[in-house]
Every structure is written in C-alpha cells, then in structure tokens.
Motif scaffolding. Sequence first.
Motif, short mmCIF file in Angstrom:
data_model
loop_
_atom_site.label_atom_id
_atom_site.label_comp_id
_atom_site.label_asym_id
_atom_site.label_seq_id
_atom_site.Cartn_x
_atom_site.Cartn_y
_atom_site.Cartn_z
N ALA A 22 74.01 62.75 20.98
CA ALA A 22 73.76 61.62 21.87
C ALA A 22 72.31 61.61 22.34
CB ALA A 22 74.71 61.69 23.07
N LEU A 23 71.75 62.77 22.59
CA LEU A 23 70.34 62.86 22.98
C LEU A 23 69.43 62.44 21.84
CD1 LEU A 23 70.40 66.15 25.04
CD2 LEU A 23 69.87 63.87 25.93
N ILE A 24 69.79 62.80 20.63
CA ILE A 24 68.99 62.39 19.46
C ILE A 24 68.94 60.87 19.39
CG2 ILE A 24 68.91 62.39 16.93
CD1 ILE A 24 70.09 65.29 17.09
N ALA A 25 70.08 60.22 19.64
CA ALA A 25 70.12 58.76 19.62
C ALA A 25 69.21 58.17 20.71
CB ALA A 25 71.55 58.27 19.81
N LEU A 26 69.06 58.87 21.83
CA LEU A 26 68.20 58.37 22.91
C LEU A 26 66.71 58.44 22.57
CD1 LEU A 26 69.72 59.60 26.30
CD2 LEU A 26 69.66 57.30 25.35
N LEU A 27 66.36 59.13 21.51
CA LEU A 27 64.95 59.16 21.09
C LEU A 27 64.47 57.75 20.74
CD1 LEU A 27 64.89 62.38 18.89
CD2 LEU A 27 63.87 62.08 21.16
N LYS A 28 65.40 56.85 20.46
CA LYS A 28 65.05 55.46 20.13
C LYS A 28 64.99 54.56 21.36
CE LYS A 28 66.89 55.93 15.54
NZ LYS A 28 68.05 55.86 14.71
N ASP A 29 65.40 55.08 22.51
CA ASP A 29 65.35 54.33 23.77
C ASP A 29 63.98 54.56 24.39
OD1 ASP A 29 65.49 53.46 26.43
OD2 ASP A 29 67.55 54.15 26.70
N GLY A 30 63.10 53.59 24.27
CA GLY A 30 61.73 53.74 24.74
C GLY A 30 61.59 54.12 26.20
N GLU A 31 62.58 53.80 27.01
CA GLU A 31 62.53 54.10 28.44
C GLU A 31 62.82 55.58 28.74
OE1 GLU A 31 61.66 51.90 30.82
OE2 GLU A 31 61.31 50.43 29.24
N VAL A 32 63.55 56.25 27.86
CA VAL A 32 63.96 57.63 28.15
C VAL A 32 63.68 58.59 27.00
CG1 VAL A 32 65.72 56.92 29.83
CG2 VAL A 32 66.36 57.23 27.45
N ALA A 33 62.96 58.15 26.00
CA ALA A 33 62.70 58.99 24.82
C ALA A 33 62.01 60.31 25.20
CB ALA A 33 61.87 58.22 23.80
N GLU A 34 61.07 60.25 26.13
CA GLU A 34 60.38 61.48 26.53
C GLU A 34 61.36 62.49 27.11
OE1 GLU A 34 56.87 63.08 29.52
OE2 GLU A 34 57.53 61.00 29.67
N GLY A 35 62.24 62.03 27.99
CA GLY A 35 63.24 62.92 28.58
C GLY A 35 64.21 63.46 27.54
N ALA A 36 64.59 62.62 26.60
CA ALA A 36 65.50 63.07 25.54
C ALA A 36 64.85 64.14 24.69
CB ALA A 36 65.94 61.88 24.69
N ALA A 37 63.57 63.95 24.35
CA ALA A 37 62.86 64.95 23.55
C ALA A 37 62.75 66.27 24.32
CB ALA A 37 61.46 64.43 23.18
N TRP A 38 62.44 66.18 25.61
CA TRP A 38 62.35 67.40 26.43
C TRP A 38 63.70 68.11 26.46
CZ3 TRP A 38 65.12 68.46 30.90
CH2 TRP A 38 64.79 69.65 31.53
#
Length: 184
Positions: free
Chosen positions: A136-152
């Motif tokens: 689910a976090l990998i999918a959030l890498l495409k969400d420009g608003e939260v991609a930084e947090g997902a990568a972290w």
Amino acid sequence: MSEAIPAVGAGSFVSPSTGSEGTVGFGSVTHRGSDTGLSSPDPHVRASSAASLGLTATSESDGGEALARLLPLATDDPSPLVRCAALGALARLDAAGDAVRDVWYRTLTDSDTRVRRRATDTAPVVCVGSVPHSHALIALLKDGEVAEGAAWALGELGDTAVSAGAVDPLADVAVHHDDPLVRE
C-alpha cells in the motif's frame, strides 16, 4: 496567603472564539474519565483528548479501552485534525494488531492529505513486518501529496519493504519524481 496553583494539565479557560468558559484536564480525557473530551463539538478538544488517551493508556486493559475509543475516530470523525490525532495515538499505544492495521489502511485513501501524511508517519510502527501494508505504501509513491512520506516509511520498514518489492519503485522515484524532496 498565596493563590492555589492548579494541577499540571488542569485549568480553566475562556474560548476566544465563543467566549464560553470551560475546564481542561487529563481527568476528562483519559480512559477512566468521562468521554466529554472525545465527544466535544470542538475538534481541537477532541484531537487533544485523542492524543492524551494515546499517552495515558498504559496497561493492557487500558489499551483495550483506548483502542475501542480511538479506532472509529481515526476514520470516522468529521475533522481531519481529530483523525490525525487518533491515528498518532493508535501508533503510540504500540498495538499493531489487525484492527489498527485495518484502520491505518483505510486512512491511506482519506480525502484529506494531512491524514494520508500522518498514515505514512505512523507506518513504521503500525506496519512492522507486514508485506501487504508495504504494498500500500508503494502505491502511495504515485500520490504527489504524500510520496515523500511513503518513501521515508518504506525506508524505515527496511527488509519488510524489500520483501514487498519496494526497491525498484523507490529507485524509479529517486530518479524520475518531479519533487526534489521525494527524489532524495
């Protein structure tokens, strides 16, 4: 004679916005106190109460009561401020069980960016060892608003994220994402 000093965490106030008087104190927001704070019409009071509940519930039985009160707040409260506070409180309870993970997962699609960001902040605690939640976090890498947090969060999850296949998507984000903060 000196004036009595109220206990730490307790006191009275006058709301600047409404002019109404009230009191604050941990007794009104803890697991043994009333639910006044959690059911207040003021989202700031509800958020503060949720955060306090996550800090004060220490025993196993207290944690169960706190979970029962916090789980619905994290997804169903009308205020994003309260949803964020409840999500943080759930992470502080250190109860990364299925119910907490299910609620955490639902917050990833919250309409408010702040709630989705809070979900990425709490992921390393809530999702320890959970490969499906790393997906689910990998999918959030495409969400420009939260991609930084997902990568972290994926970086903090380490081997769990690697097992979920996060290396290639993270490498792609590091090279191609528009936001320099996400690329780093």
